[in-house]
Design an enzyme around this catalytic site. Structure first.
Site, PDB file in Angstrom:
ATOM      1  N   ASN A   1       4.901   3.660 -10.314  1.00 13.52           N
ATOM      2  CA  ASN A   1       6.300   4.051 -10.166  1.00 13.52           C
ATOM      3  C   ASN A   1       6.929   4.072 -11.563  1.00 13.52           C
ATOM      4  OD1 ASN A   1       9.013   4.285  -9.612  1.00 13.52           O
ATOM      5  ND2 ASN A   1       9.221   2.248  -8.690  1.00 13.52           N
TER       6      ASN A   1
ATOM      7  N   LYS B   1       9.849   4.925 -12.372  1.00 14.77           N
ATOM      8  CA  LYS B   1      11.298   4.648 -12.342  1.00 14.77           C
ATOM      9  C   LYS B   1      12.048   5.671 -13.198  1.00 14.77           C
ATOM     10  CE  LYS B   1      10.288  -0.155 -11.534  1.00 14.77           C
ATOM     11  NZ  LYS B   1      10.827  -1.472 -11.359  1.00 14.77           N
TER      12      LYS B   1
ATOM     13  N   HIS C   1      12.769   1.588  -1.964  1.00 13.97           N
ATOM     14  CA  HIS C   1      12.480   0.654  -3.057  1.00 13.97           C
ATOM     15  C   HIS C   1      13.638  -0.334  -3.186  1.00 13.97           C
ATOM     16  CE1 HIS C   1      11.810  -0.872  -7.121  1.00 13.97           C
ATOM     17  NE2 HIS C   1      10.545  -0.489  -6.964  1.00 13.97           N
TER      18      HIS C   1
ATOM     19  N   GLU D   1      15.210  -1.401  -5.624  1.00 15.30           N
ATOM     20  CA  GLU D   1      16.286  -0.970  -6.537  1.00 15.30           C
ATOM     21  C   GLU D   1      17.235  -0.003  -5.833  1.00 15.30           C
ATOM     22  OE1 GLU D   1      13.746   0.203  -9.787  1.00 15.30           O
ATOM     23  OE2 GLU D   1      13.266  -1.907 -10.140  1.00 15.30           O
TER      24      GLU D   1
ATOM     25  N   GLU E   1       6.912  -5.680  -1.630  1.00 14.16           N
ATOM     26  CA  GLU E   1       7.323  -5.981  -3.001  1.00 14.16           C
ATOM     27  C   GLU E   1       8.405  -7.066  -2.972  1.00 14.16           C
ATOM     28  OE1 GLU E   1       6.566  -2.445  -5.762  1.00 14.16           O
ATOM     29  OE2 GLU E   1       8.460  -2.030  -4.768  1.00 14.16           O
TER      30      GLU E   1
ATOM     31  N   GLY F   1       9.455  -6.627 -11.910  1.00 17.29           N
ATOM     32  CA  GLY F   1       9.931  -6.560 -13.293  1.00 17.29           C
ATOM     33  C   GLY F   1      10.226  -7.918 -13.905  1.00 17.29           C
TER      34      GLY F   1
ATOM     35  N   GLY G   1       5.009  -0.936 -11.392  1.00 13.51           N
ATOM     36  CA  GLY G   1       6.127  -0.411 -12.169  1.00 13.51           C
ATOM     37  C   GLY G   1       5.798  -0.412 -13.647  1.00 13.51           C
TER      38      GLY G   1
HETATM   39  C1  PEP Z   1       8.152  -1.578  -8.784  1.00 22.71           C
HETATM   40  O1  PEP Z   1       9.142  -1.168  -9.338  1.00 22.71           O
HETATM   41  O2  PEP Z   1       7.794  -1.071  -7.713  1.00 22.71           O
HETATM   42  C2  PEP Z   1       7.423  -2.686  -9.407  1.00 22.71           C
HETATM   43  C3  PEP Z   1       6.530  -3.296  -8.685  1.00 22.71           C
HETATM   44  O3  PEP Z   1       7.722  -2.983 -10.709  1.00 22.71           O
HETATM   45  P1  PEP Z   1       6.908  -3.999 -11.692  1.00 22.71           P
HETATM   46  O4  PEP Z   1       5.444  -3.706 -11.527  1.00 22.71           O
HETATM   47  O5  PEP Z   1       7.414  -3.698 -13.052  1.00 22.71           O
HETATM   48  O6  PEP Z   1       7.231  -5.392 -11.232  1.00 22.71           O
END
Ligand code: PEP
Length: 252
Positions: free
Chosen positions: A9, A11, A96, A98, A168, A174, A235
């Site tokens: 992803n 983003k 997601h 976010e 997640e 993140g 991510g």
């Molecule tokens: C994501 O945004 O789906 C994610 C898992 O981010 P990260 O791997 O940076 O934690």
């Protein structure tokens, strides 16, 4: 036998030329990855160019979001599932954390998007996960059950082949703080049980459940050893071709 999915992803990162550069660098690194499906989700503006440059490769393209309407309409700023397909995407990430956190997406809205996407022949990566506060209060399973049932409400048995779940935990996204393989396995097994109750045992056995939250080259193998972990949504570590390539080629 569930084929793992490793999805990146991106983003809101990368211009068109940066996206192409990363995609082209990734291509040879994952060219022999027959053990899993490889997916990247660039920003909308890069989708078509990246898809064209990756044509004939084993890398699939996903949108990061879509409109709750299938085709077109007076919805300023939205991109429909049909438009995503037109740009070369075969998957879309929906719900997601976010989107839920910063754009107030409810389970009802997520559900409308999922329905619009599956009827447009897109495969959906439906995201769900609890916050740290919810986990600390012992509400993690209840929250995830609500997101799973809410997101898939009203879908038919045949739609289920187009659904991939991404668990997640919000506290792991993140943050550099990954759920332990055991914590992730526990929730993945729970998701599969709830899915079996709501749909069927056969559909649950076929369902791919990805883990997401600070997945890196050094923790992917441990996660992938768990029975109910069928891949990863990545991510930060997907932004560099080398680290994403290492994740795709995790030690089996
Ligand atoms: C994501 O945004 O789906 C994610 C898992 O981010 P990260 O791997 O940076 O934690």
């Amino acid at each position: 036998m569930r084929k793992p999915v490793i999805a990146g992803n991106w983003k809101m990162y990368k211009t068109i030329s940066e996206s192409v550069e990363t995609a082209i660098a990734l291509k040879p690194l994952v060219a022999n990855a027959n053990h899993c499906e490889v997916v990247i989700a660039p920003v909308f503006t890069s989708l078509k160019t990246v898809a064209d440059r990756l044509e004939g490769s084993n890398i699939k393209i996903a949108g990061q979001n879509c409109a709750p309407e299938k085709e077109e309409g007076a919805l300023t700023g939205e991109v429909s599932p049909v438009m995503l397909r037109d740009a070369g995407a075969s998957l879309v990430i929906i719900g997601h954390s976010e989107r839920r956190q910063f754009f107030a997406e409810t389970d009802g809205m997520v559900n409308r998007k999922v329905k619009a996407a599956v009827t447009s022949d897109l495969t959906v990566i439906l995201c769900m996960g609890e916050t740290l506060e919810q986990r600390d209060k012992g509400q993690a399973e209840q929250v995830v059950r609500g997101q799973l049932e809410g997101g898939l409400n009203g879908l038919t048995a045949s739609d289920m082949s187009r659904i991939i779940i991404a668990y997640e935990p919000v506290w792991a996204i993140g943050t550099g703080r990954t759920a332990t393989p055991e914590q992730a396995q526990e929730m993945h097994a729970f998701i599969r049980r709830v899915f079996a109750q709501r749909h069927s045992e056969d559909a649950a056995q076929d369902l791919r459940i990805l883990y997401g939250g600070s997945v890196k080259p050094d923790n992917i193998a441990g996660l992938m050893k768990q029975t109910d972990i069928d891949g990863a949504l990545v991510g930060g570590a997907s932004l560099k071709a080398e680290s994403f390539g290492e994740i795709v080629n995790y030690k089996r």
